[in-house]
Design a protein around this motif. Structure first.
Motif, mmCIF file in Angstrom:
data_model
loop_
_atom_site.group_PDB
_atom_site.id
_atom_site.type_symbol
_atom_site.label_atom_id
_atom_site.label_comp_id
_atom_site.label_asym_id
_atom_site.label_seq_id
_atom_site.Cartn_x
_atom_site.Cartn_y
_atom_site.Cartn_z
ATOM 1 N N GLY A 16 0.796 -1.224 0.000
ATOM 2 C CA GLY A 16 0.000 0.000 0.000
ATOM 3 C C GLY A 16 0.828 1.274 0.000
ATOM 4 N N ARG A 17 1.904 1.292 0.785
ATOM 5 C CA ARG A 17 2.760 2.492 0.806
ATOM 6 C C ARG A 17 3.368 2.743 -0.568
ATOM 7 N N ARG A 18 3.817 1.696 -1.212
ATOM 8 C CA ARG A 18 4.405 1.865 -2.547
ATOM 9 C C ARG A 18 3.358 2.298 -3.574
ATOM 10 N N LEU A 19 2.146 1.804 -3.423
ATOM 11 C CA LEU A 19 1.072 2.230 -4.322
ATOM 12 C C LEU A 19 0.758 3.711 -4.116
ATOM 13 N N GLY A 20 0.731 4.148 -2.860
ATOM 14 C CA GLY A 20 0.508 5.564 -2.593
ATOM 15 C C GLY A 20 1.571 6.439 -3.232
ATOM 16 N N MET A 21 2.826 6.024 -3.138
ATOM 17 C CA MET A 21 3.919 6.784 -3.759
ATOM 18 C C MET A 21 3.785 6.797 -5.272
ATOM 19 N N ARG A 22 3.258 5.711 -5.846
ATOM 20 C CA ARG A 22 3.039 5.644 -7.293
ATOM 21 C C ARG A 22 2.010 6.687 -7.728
ATOM 22 N N PHE A 23 0.921 6.810 -6.988
ATOM 23 C CA PHE A 23 -0.082 7.826 -7.308
ATOM 24 C C PHE A 23 0.503 9.231 -7.165
#
Length: 297
Positions: A16-23
């Motif tokens: 989830g943290r990596r997905l947030g950074m992707r957005f």
């Protein structure tokens, strides 16, 4: 999704943290159109990590929270990523059932992480999304129940639903280096099951695409396309990390020394077909070469 659509990541941990950074990276050049990101976590110890990733933390115990606790932040027509695991026992995902019951507003999209374990053991045969599910372990049965819960709920509420059946995830801080350095043995090659994996960066791209492409819906197998034995994978990690290759032991010896949970992974062998994912998502995976994925982890 609209660029202003709020995004909720339930179970906002490693993925989830990596997905947030992707957005945040995607919208960096136009911050005024960036969606607001919320990360639901159980413990306050994750708050700083989420804030550093540009995600607003929401600390909630999914087994106890009330609708009133979510009302201040929850928005209708949001994109909901559900990454929280089922409970540790039983064959039902009572956690997801409760979450959807308590949810204050209906999202426009529900993106759920499931597992390729729902197919059970196929003896190494290839499986695509048309293959019947046959979960053997309790953890896979809980995931199968979670898929059933989301299917019924999303159908009743007219919510776009994407289910990602994910195998083992590897990436930074997710390689079995300590296990290999400790000299723990592995099952001999002739008894080793065929396994499937996905690099966390590729999984982030898949989740991101599932959110922004509103034509995507249904169930998708996730894999990097490499179906190799567990022993081959561990040998590759050891060799590329400069660690002595692990000692191999026969199955009867493994049954005396390995934990019951680890042994359960040795009873299932399958080759995951990811062709529907690649075709409908229009993605080129970064790490279809697993050795490159290991080296860059």
């Amino acid at each position: 999704m609209n660029t202003t659509t709020p995004i909720f990541i339930v179970g906002c941990g490693y993925l989830g943290r990596r997905l947030g950074m992707r957005f945040n990276h995607y919208f960096a050049s136009q911050p005024e159109t960036a969606p607001h990101l919320y990360g639901l976590v159980r413990s306050t110890r994750h708050v700083q990590d989420l804030q550093s990733a540009g995600i607003e933390p929401v600390v909630l115990d999914l087994d106890k929270f009330t609708r009133k606790q979510l009302l201040p932040v929850w928005s209708r027509n949001s994109v909901l990523f559900y990454f929280a695991p089922p409970p540790a026992e039983g064959e039902s995902d009572t956690r997801l059932h409760r979450f959807l019951t308590v949810l204050p507003e209906i999202p426009q999209c529900f993106i759920q992480i499931s597992t390729t374990g729902v197919y059970g053991d196929t003896g190494g045969a290839r499986v695509d999304e048309s293959c019947p599910v046959n979960p053997h372990t309790s953890r896979a049965k809980r995931r199968m129940d979670a898929e059933h819960i989301s299917r019924v709920w999303c159908t009743e509420n007219n919510v776009r639903r994407v289910v990602l059946r994910v195998p083992a995830i590897y990436g930074p801080d997710r390689l079995p280096l300590e296990r290999l350095r400790s000299g723990e043995p592995v099952i001999c090659q002739e008894h080793a099951p065929i396994i499937n994996r996905i690099h966390v960066d590729d999984l982030v791209d898949i989740c991101f695409t599932a959110a922004i492409n509103t034509q995507i819906s249904g169930i998708y197998n996730v894999s990097d396309g490499n179906s190799i034995t567990m022993t081959e994978y561990l040998r590759s990690v050891a060799r590329l990390a400069g660690i002595d290759e692990p000692r191999e032991i026969p199955l009867d010896e493994a049954q005396l020394s390995f934990s019951p949970e680890y042994l359960s992974y040795l009873t299932e062998s399958r080759r995951i077909d990811n062709s529907r994912l690649l075709r409908e998502f229009g993605l080129q995976l970064r790490y279809s070469n697993i050795e490159q994925g290991i080296l860059e982890s």
